[in-house]
Structures are given as structure tokens and as C-alpha cells.
Design a protein around this motif. Structure first.
Motif, PDB file in Angstrom:
ATOM      1  N   ASN A  63       0.824  -1.206   0.000  1.00 53.96           N
ATOM      2  CA  ASN A  63       0.000   0.000   0.000  1.00 53.96           C
ATOM      3  C   ASN A  63       0.859   1.258   0.000  1.00 53.96           C
ATOM      4  O   ASN A  63       0.341   2.348   0.170  1.00 53.96           O
ATOM      5  N   ASP A  64       2.149   1.106  -0.147  1.00 50.28           N
ATOM      6  CA  ASP A  64       3.062   2.243  -0.166  1.00 50.28           C
ATOM      7  C   ASP A  64       2.708   3.134  -1.355  1.00 50.28           C
ATOM      8  O   ASP A  64       2.696   2.680  -2.500  1.00 50.28           O
ATOM      9  N   PRO A  65       2.398   4.418  -1.099  1.00 50.87           N
ATOM     10  CA  PRO A  65       2.012   5.296  -2.213  1.00 50.87           C
ATOM     11  C   PRO A  65       3.113   5.495  -3.252  1.00 50.87           C
ATOM     12  O   PRO A  65       2.812   5.910  -4.375  1.00 50.87           O
ATOM     13  N   CYS A  66       4.364   5.188  -2.911  1.00 51.85           N
ATOM     14  CA  CYS A  66       5.442   5.300  -3.901  1.00 51.85           C
ATOM     15  C   CYS A  66       5.254   4.303  -5.042  1.00 51.85           C
ATOM     16  O   CYS A  66       5.831   4.471  -6.112  1.00 51.85           O
ATOM     17  N   TYR A  67       4.470   3.261  -4.802  1.00 49.76           N
ATOM     18  CA  TYR A  67       4.256   2.228  -5.811  1.00 49.76           C
ATOM     19  C   TYR A  67       2.782   2.104  -6.197  1.00 49.76           C
ATOM     20  O   TYR A  67       2.437   1.275  -7.025  1.00 49.76           O
ATOM     21  N   ASN A  68       1.942   2.907  -5.588  1.00 48.35           N
ATOM     22  CA  ASN A  68       0.507   2.891  -5.873  1.00 48.35           C
ATOM     23  C   ASN A  68       0.016   4.317  -6.057  1.00 48.35           C
ATOM     24  O   ASN A  68      -0.514   4.926  -5.138  1.00 48.35           O
ATOM     25  N   TYR A  69       0.207   4.849  -7.250  1.00 48.66           N
ATOM     26  CA  TYR A  69      -0.176   6.228  -7.527  1.00 48.66           C
ATOM     27  C   TYR A  69      -0.712   6.317  -8.942  1.00 48.66           C
ATOM     28  O   TYR A  69      -0.528   5.415  -9.755  1.00 48.66           O
ATOM     29  N   GLU A  70      -1.374   7.417  -9.222  1.00 46.13           N
ATOM     30  CA  GLU A  70      -1.821   7.716 -10.566  1.00 46.13           C
ATOM     31  C   GLU A  70      -0.905   8.795 -11.134  1.00 46.13           C
ATOM     32  O   GLU A  70      -0.576   9.765 -10.441  1.00 46.13           O
ATOM     33  N   SER A  71      -0.486   8.646 -12.364  1.00 51.65           N
ATOM     34  CA  SER A  71       0.340   9.662 -13.019  1.00 51.65           C
ATOM     35  C   SER A  71      -0.526  10.844 -13.418  1.00 51.65           C
ATOM     36  O   SER A  71      -1.609  10.665 -13.967  1.00 51.65           O
TER      37      SER A  71
ATOM     38  N   GLY B 136      -6.830   9.319  -3.940  1.00 50.49           N
ATOM     39  CA  GLY B 136      -5.565   8.598  -3.828  1.00 50.49           C
ATOM     40  C   GLY B 136      -4.349   9.478  -4.024  1.00 50.49           C
ATOM     41  O   GLY B 136      -4.391  10.688  -3.837  1.00 50.49           O
ATOM     42  N   TRP B 137      -3.273   8.831  -4.444  1.00 49.74           N
ATOM     43  CA  TRP B 137      -1.968   9.476  -4.566  1.00 49.74           C
ATOM     44  C   TRP B 137      -1.646   9.736  -6.030  1.00 49.74           C
ATOM     45  O   TRP B 137      -2.012   8.951  -6.902  1.00 49.74           O
ATOM     46  N   TYR B 138      -0.902  10.848  -6.258  1.00 53.63           N
ATOM     47  CA  TYR B 138      -0.560  11.269  -7.615  1.00 53.63           C
ATOM     48  C   TYR B 138       0.927  11.581  -7.709  1.00 53.63           C
ATOM     49  O   TYR B 138       1.498  12.197  -6.808  1.00 53.63           O
TER      50      TYR B 138
ATOM     51  N   GLU C  12      -0.995  13.194  -2.016  1.00 56.63           N
ATOM     52  CA  GLU C  12      -2.391  12.817  -1.838  1.00 56.63           C
ATOM     53  C   GLU C  12      -3.206  14.112  -1.925  1.00 56.63           C
ATOM     54  O   GLU C  12      -3.362  14.830  -0.941  1.00 56.63           O
ATOM     55  N   LEU C  13      -3.670  14.398  -3.128  1.00 59.94           N
ATOM     56  CA  LEU C  13      -4.378  15.655  -3.390  1.00 59.94           C
ATOM     57  C   LEU C  13      -5.838  15.538  -2.963  1.00 59.94           C
ATOM     58  O   LEU C  13      -6.441  14.468  -3.057  1.00 59.94           O
ATOM     59  N   VAL C  14      -6.371  16.651  -2.477  1.00 58.01           N
ATOM     60  CA  VAL C  14      -7.768  16.713  -2.028  1.00 58.01           C
ATOM     61  C   VAL C  14      -8.437  17.911  -2.691  1.00 58.01           C
ATOM     62  O   VAL C  14      -7.763  18.801  -3.211  1.00 58.01           O
ATOM     63  N   ASN C  15      -9.749  17.951  -2.653  1.00 62.14           N
ATOM     64  CA  ASN C  15     -10.451  19.092  -3.233  1.00 62.14           C
ATOM     65  C   ASN C  15     -10.148  20.352  -2.440  1.00 62.14           C
ATOM     66  O   ASN C  15     -10.333  20.372  -1.223  1.00 62.14           O
ATOM     67  N   PRO C  16      -9.678  21.409  -3.109  1.00 67.73           N
ATOM     68  CA  PRO C  16      -9.453  22.682  -2.430  1.00 67.73           C
ATOM     69  C   PRO C  16     -10.780  23.225  -1.903  1.00 67.73           C
ATOM     70  O   PRO C  16     -11.841  22.908  -2.442  1.00 67.73           O
ATOM     71  N   GLN C  17     -10.685  24.063  -0.894  1.00 65.24           N
ATOM     72  CA  GLN C  17     -11.905  24.510  -0.219  1.00 65.24           C
ATOM     73  C   GLN C  17     -12.374  25.897  -0.604  1.00 65.24           C
ATOM     74  O   GLN C  17     -13.370  26.370  -0.080  1.00 65.24           O
ATOM     75  N   TYR C  18     -11.692  26.574  -1.524  1.00 69.30           N
ATOM     76  CA  TYR C  18     -12.007  27.975  -1.745  1.00 69.30           C
ATOM     77  C   TYR C  18     -11.931  28.338  -3.216  1.00 69.30           C
ATOM     78  O   TYR C  18     -10.895  28.113  -3.864  1.00 69.30           O
TER      79      TYR C  18
END
Length: 164
Positions: A26-34, A58-60, A134-140
Motif C-alpha cells: 500500500n506504499d504510495p510510492c508504488y501505488n499512484y496515478e500519473s 488517492g496518490w498522484y 495525496e491531493l484533495v479538493n481545495p476549499q475555496y
């Protein structure tokens, strides 16, 4: 012969177990989206694309026309990265030994370089000189995550440098 066969079976099971753990990690270094979106670069201006409209999950790992890059660590000009509020990391990227780190994200505006702090994101430095976010929706407002344009890694010093 029986001992050799048992040794071979044990070695095969050990190899299988190791490969299963390594690839099932589950290490994000090996489980990410480009994420290769050149319009996110600090040198891009124009259309207003808002990250609130994306479904982040997820992770990018960030790329610029196929090149490995990272988010900027300093103020980004308002309106760059093809968005209204340009998002950048408020602090230096972590080192590999730091693991996953939660970091503040600032939004540039005409009024202030860090007009508001958006929802924090998690960042990890990975072996092989790259980062995942791990990007999330910005709030503003119409906010968007920015990327640099050139990524340089200096292996001997174990430091990472980004030119925006």
C-alpha cells in the motif's frame, strides 16, 4: 534428493511471498496515478480550471510533458497554472526517511502570496528521486494545484531541487 527438493520448495515459497508483499504494498510510492497536465505548470496562464471540479482519489505523481516534477515550495504568481488561486506547498518537500508528511498548501492571490491556506495534503518522497501527493479538493474558489516545469535531482547530496 529429498533435502534438495525441500530447499527448492522453501526458496520458491519465500520468493513468492516476497514478490506478493512487494507488489501488493500500500506504499504510495508504488501505488499512484500519473498526473501529466502541462497546463498546471507555473509558466502557464489562460483558462481557469478549478480543482474543486475534479474527483481526487488517492496518490498522484506529477509530470510535465513526461518529465518528473514536483509542486512549487514558494509563492506562485496569481493566475498562473491556469487557475484563479494558484496552490503551492508552504514548506520544503520531505526527505525519503521522513515517510508520509502532512503539509500546508497556500493559495496565491493579488492581495497576498498566501491569501488563504487550503486543505492540507500528504506528501511522500520516494526512492528514485520523485514525490507523490495525496491531493484533495481545495476549499475555496477556483483553486488549482501548481507544478514546476523542471526537476533536477542531485543523488550525491540526497537533496532535491526544483526550478519553477
Amino acid at each position: 534428493m529429498e533435502r534438495t527438493l525441500l530447499s527448492h520448495i522453501a526458496l520458491s515459497l519465500t520468493t513468492f511471498f516476497f514478490m506478493t508483499v512487494a507488489f501488493g504494498s500500500n506504499d504510495p510510492c508504488y501505488n499512484y496515478e500519473s498526473l501529466d497536465r502541462p497546463w498546471r505548470a507555473t509558466n502557464e496562464i489562460g483558462f481557469y480550471i478549478c480543482d474543486e471540479d475534479f474527483s481526487w482519489n488517492g496518490w498522484y505523481r506529477l509530470f510535465y510533458n513526461g518529465a518528473n516534477i514536483r509542486m512549487p515550495e514558494s509563492c506562485v504568481n496569481t493566475g498562473s497554472c491556469n487557475t484563479d488561486y494558484s496552490l503551492w506547498l508552504n514548506g520544503p518537500h520531505p526527505q525519503v526517511e521522513d515517510g508520509v508528511v502532512t503539509m500546508e498548501v497556500c493559495a496565491s492571490s493579488l492581495l497576498d502570496c498566501c491569501y488563504f491556506e487550503s486543505t492540507p495534503i500528504r506528501v511522500k518522497a520516494c526512492p528514485g528521486d520523485y514525490y507523490v501527493y495525496e491531493l484533495v479538493n481545495p476549499q475555496y474558489g477556483c483553486s488549482g494545484y501548481c507544478t514546476g516545469t523542471v526537476f533536477l535531482a542531485f543523488q550525491k547530496k540526497k537533496k532535491f531541487f526544483n526550478k519553477n
